[in-house]
Design an enzyme around this catalytic site. Sequence first.
Site, mmCIF file in Angstrom:
data_model
loop_
_atom_site.group_PDB
_atom_site.id
_atom_site.type_symbol
_atom_site.label_atom_id
_atom_site.label_comp_id
_atom_site.label_asym_id
_atom_site.label_seq_id
_atom_site.Cartn_x
_atom_site.Cartn_y
_atom_site.Cartn_z
ATOM 1 N N GLU A 207 -12.600 -18.355 88.671
ATOM 2 C CA GLU A 207 -12.688 -18.874 87.302
ATOM 3 C C GLU A 207 -11.358 -18.701 86.573
ATOM 4 O OE1 GLU A 207 -15.147 -20.445 85.612
ATOM 5 O OE2 GLU A 207 -16.388 -20.529 87.425
ATOM 6 N N ASP A 208 -10.303 -19.166 87.200
ATOM 7 C CA ASP A 208 -8.986 -19.204 86.561
ATOM 8 C C ASP A 208 -8.354 -17.848 86.310
ATOM 9 O OD1 ASP A 208 -8.816 -21.918 86.474
ATOM 10 O OD2 ASP A 208 -9.872 -22.053 84.573
#
Lengths: 370, 1154
Positions: B764-765
């Site tokens: 998630e980044d």
Amino acid sequence: MPKKGTKSKEVDNAPNQQENKLPDYLEVQRTRVVCNADAPIHTQGYQYSGTFAAMGVDNSVSVEKFCKNFKIEINRLTEDDMEFDMIGIDASIANAFRRILIAEVPTMAIEKIFMVDNTSVIADEVLSHRLGLIPLRADPRLFDYISENDVPNERNTVVYKLHVSCPKGSQRITVKSSELEWLPEGSQLSMAAPAQSGDKQKTFTSFSQSQKEILEEPLGVKFKDITIARLGPGQAIELEAHAVKGVGKVHAKWSPVATAWYRMLPEVVILKDIEGDDAEELVKKCPVNVFDIEDLGNGGKRAVVAKPRACTLCRECVMGPNGNQVELRRVRDHFIFTIESTGALPPEVLFTEAVKILEEKCERVISELS
Amino acid sequence: MAVLAKGDNEGGKVVDTMPLPTYHSLAAPVRKPVDKFALLPAFLKVRGLVKEHIDSFNYFIDKGIKKIVEANNRIEARNDPSIYLRYLDVRVGMPSIYENCNVESITPHLCRLTDRTYSAPIEVDIQYTVGKQHVVKRRNKFIIGYMPIMLRSSACILNEMDEDELAKYGECPLDPGGYFVVKGTEKVILIQEQLSKNRIIVDTDSKGRVIASVTSSTHAIKSKTVVLMDKGKIYLQLNQFTKPIPIIVVMKAMGMESDQEAVQMVGRDPRYGDLLFPSIQECASERIYTRQQALQYMDEKVMYPGATNNKEGRSNSILHDVFIAHVPVKDGNLRPKCIYTAVMLRRMLDAILNSDTFDDKDYVGNKRFELSGQLISLLFEDLFKTMNSQAVERMNKNSDKTRSSPLDFSQLIMQDTITFGLERAISTGNWDIKRFRMHRKGVSQVLSRLSYMATLGYMTRITPQFEKTRKTSGPRALQPSQWGMLCPCDTPEGEACGLTKNLALLSHITTDQEEGPLIDLCHSLGVEDLLFLSSEEIHAPGSFLVMLNGLILGKHKDPQRLVIHLRNLRRSNVIGEFVSIFINEKQRCVHIASDGGRVCRPLIIADMGISRIDETHMTKLRDGTYDFDDFLSGGLIEYLDVNEENNALIALYEHMDQDDVERSSITHIEIEPLSILGVVSGLIPYPHHNQSPRNTYQCAMGKQAMGNIAYNQLFRADSLLYLLVYAQRPLLTTKTIELVGYDKLGAGQNATVAVMGYSGYDIEDAIVMNKSSLDRGFGRCIALKKYTVLKDNYVDGVSDRIVKPQRDKDGVLMKQNMRALDDDGIVAPGQIIRNHDIYVNKQTPMNTSKGIGRPLTDSCYKDSPAIYKGVDGETTVVDRVMLCSDTNDKLSIKCIIRHTRRPEVGDKFSSRHGQKGVCGTIIQQEDFPFSERGICPDLIMNPHGFPSRMTIGKMIELLGGKAGVSCGRFHYGSAFGEPSGNADNVADISSTLIKHGFSYNGKDFLYSGILGQPLEAYIFMGPIYYQKLKHMVLDKMHARASGPRVLLTRQPTEGRSRDGGLRLGEMERDCLIAYGASMLIFERLMLSSDPYQVQVCRKCGLLGYYNHKLKTSYCSMCKNGENMAKMRLPYACKLLFQELHAMNVVPRLKLTEV
């Protein structure tokens, strides 16, 4: 242990081994990493001793084989960095040395700052951080670690002083690391006003003797030209810095190396003879001049591998339509190791220190097991 | 060409590569393309980044204020007109402050630090009568109030200063100015967008009816006139009338009694007649034939708010004053209004006949931008009038009472009205002007000093007038007419998306220009006045109407020639450079505009497709003998507004042919394509390779990035300031970055990024960071917070006092938390200050209501120290302490406390491509992968960030950065810059990479730091400029076990600032119910919240109490303690019962044994 990474494919004549040889393609898989244009393959290697047992080839590790094959060749050694070949060793052990060099070989670095005056534009914390990162010329082997409750003494602390000011009306000055002055007698700052006159002032260190007497050579900083701060007219910095022993794991300032790394020995193989214009093209393609041209007489040209060591793996030669004629490989057990020291210890000493630490670790494991 | 380009990457010298020749340009003999880029810095040097604000304010200071004062230059007593005061002249002086009877000049920085307003006196020369004999006296330099001064305007002391001088005044040379300092805070008056005034707009209303509307705005009155077609008939709608009036009636009321003439005025086309016929018929059916009858009919419909009788003649005055109010009526002649109405009708009927001719409200040409100068001028006008009327009021009161005292207007004028009025409006942002029926909120906003980009972004921001809640997509959509004027990327997300806009780099907003000379010029160029023409001749074929700022000037028989003449006059500087001349073929009109608030931009003039600028001009510019204004006056460059752009054919490049465009028809050439973007989006490298929303996200995020804010950042006293310790200039720059000075005040660091999966803490980044990089200073930042303590003064000279830290007789501090204090009772700069430490040791007198008369003793004071609230375990340092007296003469002590932070897990980082992510984990350097050259990345980013985001620009940034570090030259990535050499080609970058032994695609052979073996893939690795965003865990992290409770309900408090609990909300409760975890619910909702033991009377069911003396419980309702039972319930429940009791509602508890 894998074989020695030379090109001659000699088979060990160990008594328990038959005159068996792996087929070429398996031998390549076992001893080389092949760097194709899209991705490297066979990066893992074969760890299991019986991988090739069916073919009668022993893949086990033994001390004798290691002792026989292991070799170190030093290519370059200067005051601050060295490059050497480590041949006949597994990647995990080479990596262990690298890791220990970066994180576990101790050095001295400034850990505590006693700020008396700082009117520069640089904040106290930032100034302290900058000082911490300055490589010191102090042999960490001569000092002990200091633990939280220890009193700083001549065996575990090195004291430096920095006192610069820029007079009013003058030009701006740059404070360089050369201004750091070693105080062999310990701290000069008193903790509090002496209770009675005549008492020896209590300072932040308790040196029982001067460090000059213990140490053979005076301590200082390794590089004289590191900028610490800039001072404008009327600004001043006065501080005392206490350096202690530590390891790079805790903070990068204690790391004795700028970096230490290795690369596997490049091996460039021309699979099919490349002649004529194709050869010219191949030579031109390579930015680091790995290839050269062999004159075949009467105008014929053939590409040969001249300097495989120079290969930086730009993979230009394995790309394009003629890409399949060349193969780029790395020899799995031949490491070109580079150590760039920050200056506290010479690189060769660093490496021996690293070996000692690994040895210590092994001994610890053995003693724990037994 | 490509080979040539390859060669220039070495050596660090920028050689401008010529663009690749196309097939056409090879065939046709073309001149060498001119490098026009130097025009951009030249433009910005002359105009600056915020020139529109400053220009507008200068206009007000120099001209606007004079006009306002001149228009209201005489005030006289109501009962005796011979007592008067006349304003002869008005000026705004130099910024100064009146203190203790002497005038001190002030600097902006002083004002920022001491919470003052940076304002200058408004000086007037007056003539007034004194005494009973009415002796006329003159007084010069009479101050009527103080005007807040815009920084860097002509009235500001910083005007035209060079860097050294600015530094002397504590000012940052890169600061754009254009804002105000009011009470110590910097305030920007945002650019306000609105529909253009005095122009006919044909549109459909909510019911689908065709309407033509004009919003008239003159100095005297503002009105809206609507002509609409309902069921085939045309009506006039005005607020002053209760009902829509048939338009023919209105025409008749204005003296157009003949239906034939009315139709002639609209046009001879039979289709117009057909459409007008129902309206004429309706008029006839009402039996209205004469002007008198028409006026009578309209009188009936006049709306009278409050008044009852005397409607007669009202409609006539409405027609004169309100109806299309901007059309001037000379000597009661309504014919111009008739013609104007006819033109409105004609436009409307055109739209009905041909729907192409509808106006688009969202078209930028139909918009006007109101700037600070205009807004302040409105405010000043109102305040000036108020001040004058107040003076008259006082004069009247005075003359009634004391006849003996000399009567003198100059003594009755109060400075405070204007001073405080302006100050209040700018500091609150509320523009409430009753006189102009204006009630706007949020006109001025605090200038964000979070980063340099945020500051610049504020200065170019445009806010809409209408409400944001509307769901309509029209105004939010990107308009093609925004090209080059408004930035297509820079708009916020969410409710204001597409409504709040930003100016593009080269755009400029005009200020008002004199109309008089233009009118004369037009007439001498052959414009015929309509008053001398018959109705029939107005729309004669071949002739065009000429409109000046929405007014009909006349008609011209050869419009093309008129336009050419006017444009030539503009190019030769006879008329102003911002006058727009636009010929509208559809409307058969020539529109000339000289009004303020139009956006325009400079373009290179081309004759038959050949640029007027050649290399000689550019050489002169580079040598410094020419500046931008010389290009303007030399007729090489001109400003085009959005409307005039429609008459132009603008080529992107001179040397590049488009297949479908005739070269000779090109009239203008763009200066640089990167100028279609704004300041904030200009710092994105290769934005034209990104998916467009990413650029928009970056525009929002670039403003949150920490970095250097200004050169004077360490001497500022902002309430919160985040600084990056080692901010860098991006390796991959753009031309915009250099133009706006982002390379000098960067907000980020060049991090070596490896794009690969690592450790699983990068989903998630999230990004994985190298601990050694952090040790060495990557992402380190300083947070400076200001804490202000006021030393209050009370009556009788009693005041707070600041005492030195109390010590016992051994000299040991009485309280531990006083350790940071100096001997003056204020914290010492350089001291480490921890949570709960005192920073100002203040004491307040016990009795503040009135003084006792004698000096107060120590016992009369109680401690009221200012206690620092910080994070436990963090060491913060006192940076500075500043003492100053504020405007009320109270001592204000400002302590600035500094906290240096290194990145930790959860801190937010972002590249310049809208790719934000938090730090997922921090990993030792030895565990990080390393390349064959020993390079170890600073951070690792997960490759899953790329496919869905499509930020190719980020990949090119990595490549370009890598090539940049290996060849030693900053690479460029300006928007659309490849053809002009303002951005490096990927092909060139790749060849540079190969030359330095890297793979062309930027992928390196990496070894695993843990295993020591090579990784099974080549890793995309290189430098990317990373920004640290202001969101840090340290400021947000919150957890608590048990803690404070609210007094009233005894429930845990709410919110991080109050150390509140985490709420188990309704939905969470639903989950637990569904799951059947009843004991957990009981524990959460009762035991962990507000359990309380009550005594309940089993008989009456009401709550009793427990008597601790008698050790019995008692029901006060039953007057005995017999049937009492103990039970536990939430305190809030008990509270509810009691509150219900108080409202005469009796809740009874019915208890049964279990």
